[in-house]
Scaffold this active site. Structure first.
Site, short mmCIF file in Angstrom:
data_model
loop_
_atom_site.label_atom_id
_atom_site.label_comp_id
_atom_site.label_asym_id
_atom_site.label_seq_id
_atom_site.Cartn_x
_atom_site.Cartn_y
_atom_site.Cartn_z
N LYS A 111 43.08 30.84 7.51
CA LYS A 111 43.51 30.96 6.01
C LYS A 111 44.81 31.53 6.01
CE LYS A 111 39.27 31.33 3.37
NZ LYS A 111 37.97 31.35 4.36
N GLU A 194 44.62 38.40 -2.14
CA GLU A 194 45.06 37.45 -3.09
C GLU A 194 44.85 37.90 -4.51
OE1 GLU A 194 42.94 33.72 -2.43
OE2 GLU A 194 44.06 33.11 -0.93
N HIS A 229 29.28 33.77 -3.92
CA HIS A 229 30.19 32.74 -3.25
C HIS A 229 29.64 31.59 -2.44
CE1 HIS A 229 33.13 35.76 -4.26
NE2 HIS A 229 32.73 36.48 -3.62
N ARG A 289 36.46 18.75 7.42
CA ARG A 289 35.04 18.26 7.69
C ARG A 289 34.52 17.52 6.50
NH1 ARG A 289 32.12 21.68 4.78
NH2 ARG A 289 32.85 23.88 4.87
#
Lengths: 488, 172
Positions: A111, A194, A229, A289
């Site tokens: 990330k 973030e 999530h 993917r």
């Protein structure tokens, strides 16, 4: 070779059959009676049930590939699908990996690294940090961008290692917890921070690229309905996106894909901040993917994504250009899980005693199970992906609700009652989605208990009938039973 | 047959009487105490677990199966755990239950790792109280006490890996 299991392995088998390619399965001890094995031409055992001793062991998979003489390998999703080392090992073994290059996997798999690459490519990212070494760094960074913030694991996925922090007072303990969790789960304690968007919507763009440098996007999917999530309901297109916004999102996603020379199927995930004064969108991550929710795009665009992946891996050019891509109608997908809604949605593995699948107009069910199958404890408890589609969103929703009422599973608990509550909710029906939808509308609160007497009555009748011969095709009841000479 | 059925806290006294078949469909007269005259219920058809009943011409299509000592009825989009007591079978039932170890034990449902043990041996716990946090299937899950009582044995420590079916706690 299909290096996976469950519904996605069945999906890939079907794509192979449609292309006249011979599918080869691998199976762990827990999957000897799995559906994907029954549908394959050949099958190779790869070890005991735990994934760490079977589906995650690259050597065993490649060994099976060699034995079978497989020319190509599809990794599905999860397991080794985004494992750069595995993609390289396939290359070294002369087995074509059906996916992007190992380099693209590596770059987009971190990330932190992908954020940096995106910034360089001019793709908007959520204001955030690079990797943070210590709590003090995190503290001062958060002071700058302001709360609330999200602490994330760089090597993370599936929502693990993510923590929202609303107050500076909670930052340092949350930071430490996130780091240790990341170490435990991913062997990599790297975390970053973030900014947390207020009411974000999760919108992702499907990308397809061939090995000749052509890349197109196939529109968006909205996956805002999530629990802890993890995605629960996905749809294509998004109620929020019009032609113009789609074009902007698509161009940005292609920019991201170009930055890593991407080919095969991939998805660029974005967070859209839908505010009064306009829509801002930010790169979240790229999944290198095939995604779980790919069917909704397939239905609306008419493109068989798995087939395209196989053709791309075979060196063929894309079978369409950007201007050929059209989106018609609406598709919604519900993930049906073997979970106990009365026990915090804990996985509820066990034997499926009987199964009745929905069908009819606008219904597709991508399933890896069947009546009598024992859902193993060792893997994700996904039973099937139920997809409903129609000419518009409201027809898709109606068909989904109809399909859920037809879908009956005896023997394991499922999240279907929860899905029905969700689909019935007026906010869902009017497309007012957001990533906090489930919490915001209190959908996890237990249903008020229905006090109708029918369940008790039905159970009583079943109990009273136990001495009888059951289904009608068995012998007619004898006079003995009718006269009441019965014992349990 | 006289039965007691308990569903979601509601207790029903039910009497079922089989009547001669109509069109080969088993017919029952069912009286539920406090709910008026007996109802006629036809068992239109059944597979091993799918019972299609006709109650006053209303189709009630149910899945019925046994699990963990209860009869589960999947009806109109919800699944109901029904505890049936057959007064004639009472003593047999409780003898079997105590041999099985009863409900006073908490087992791991799937493989995972113990993150945090919330109580200790000798502690008094209430039904539904959290006993342990186990990380499994990509999530942290708090496992709860199946009954109230005193923790007789605590068989786990933090950091331990557990397998599905492992006994974690005994409560009495």
């Amino acid at each position: 070779m299909i290096a996976n299991r469950g519904e996605i392995a069945v999906r890939i088998v079907r794509a192979c059959r449609d292309l006249d390619i011979s599918p080869v399965a691998v199976y762990s001890e827990a999957d000897r009676d799995a559906l994907h094995v029954k549908l394959a031409d050949e099958a190779y055992p790869i070890g005991p049930a735990p994934a760490a001793e079977s589906y995650l062991v690259a050597d065993k998979i490649l060994d099976a590939a060699r034995k079978s003489g497989a020319e190509a390998l599809h990794p599905g999703y999860g397991f080794l699908a985004e494992n750069e080392g595995f993609a390289r090992a396939c290359r070294a073994s002369d087995v074509t990996f059906i996916g992007p290059s190992p380099e693209a996997i590596r770059l987009m798999g971190s990330k932190v690294a992908s954020r940096t690459a995106m910034v360089e490519a001019g793709v908007p990212v959520i204001p955030g940090s690079s990797s943070l070494e210590d709590p003090e760094e995190a503290l001062s960074f958060c002071r700058e961008i302001g709360y609330p913030v999200m602490i994330k694991a760089s090597a993370g996925g599936g929502g693990i290692g993510m923590r929202a922090v609303h107050d500076e007072a909670d930052l340092i303990p949350a930071f430490e917890q996130a780091r240790s969790q990341a170490r435990d789960f991913f062997n990599d304690g790297t975390v970053f921070v973030e900014k947390c968007l207020q009411r974000p919507r999760h919108i992702e763009i499907q990308i397809l690229g061939d090995r000749h440098g052509h890349r197109i996007h196939l529109g968006e999917r909205e996956c805002s309905i999530q629990r802890r999530h993890q995605k629960v309901v996905e749809e294509c297109p998004s109620p929020l996106v019009d032609e113009d916004f789609r074009r902007r999102l698509g161009e940005t996603a292609l920019k991201a894909a170009r930055a890593v020379d991407y080919f095969s199927a991939g998805t660029v995930e974005m967070l859209v901040d839908a505010r009064e004064d306009g829509r801002e969108f930010y790169f979240l991550e790229m999944n290198t993917r095939l995604q779980v929710e790919h069917p909704v795009t397939e239905i609306v665009t008419g493109v068989d994504l798995v087939q395209e992946q196989i053709r791309i891996a075979n060196g063929e050019p894309l079978s369409m250009r950007q201007e050929d891509v059209a989106m018609t109608g609406w598709a919604i997908e519900c993930r049906v899980y073997a979970e106990d809604p009365d026990n915090s949605f804990l996985p509820s593995p066990g034997q499926i005693l009987e199964l009745f699948e929905p069908s009819g107009p606008g219904i597709r069910n991508d399933s890896g199970v069947y009546s009598g199958f024992r859902v193993p404890v060792h893997y994700d408890p996904l039973i099937s992906k139920l997809i409903a589609f129609g000419r518009d969103r409201s027809q898709a929703v109606r068909r989904m609700r109809r399909a859920l009422s037809e879908y009956r599973i005896a023997g394991v608990r499922t999240n279907m009652p929860f899905l029905e509550t969700l689909l019935a909710h007026p906010a869902f029906q009017s497309g007012e989605l957001s990533t906090d939808f489930i919490d915001r509308h209190g959908l996890l609160q237990a249903e008020s208990s229905n006090s109708d007497s029918v369940p008790a009555l039905a159970a009583a009748i079943e109990r009273s009938s136990r001495h009888q011969a059951p289904p009608r095709h068995e012998a007619k009841e004898s006079g003995w039973k009718l006269s009441g000479r019965v014992r349990r | 047959m006289k039965l007691q059925a308990s569903v979601n806290g509601a207790l029903y006294s039910i009497e079922t009487q089989q009547r001669p078949n109509v069109d080969e469909a088993p017919l029952f007269e069912v009286s539920i105490s406090g709910q008026g005259p007996p109802r006629r219920v036809r068992v239109l058809s059944r597979t091993r677990h799918r019972w299609t009943l006709l109650i006053d011409n209303r189709v009630e299509d149910c899945l019925i199966y046994d699990d963990a000592g209860k009869t589960w009825v999947d009806w109109r989009g919800q699944v109901y755990p029904v505890e049936i007591t057959d007064p004639r079978q009472d003593s047999l039932h409780s003898a079997l239950a105590s041999r099985r170890g009863g409900s006073g034990s908490l087992k791991a449902q799937m493989p995972g790792k113990v993150v945090k043990v919330l109580i200790g041996q000798g502690d008094t716990v209430e039904s539904g109280q959290g006993l342990v946090i186990v990380e499994a299937m990509k999530m942290q899950n708090e496992l709860k006490a199946p009954t109230s009582g005193i923790v007789k044995t605590c068989r786990v420590v933090e950091g331990q890996n557990v397998n599905g079916g492992d006994l974690l706690f005994e409560i009495e």
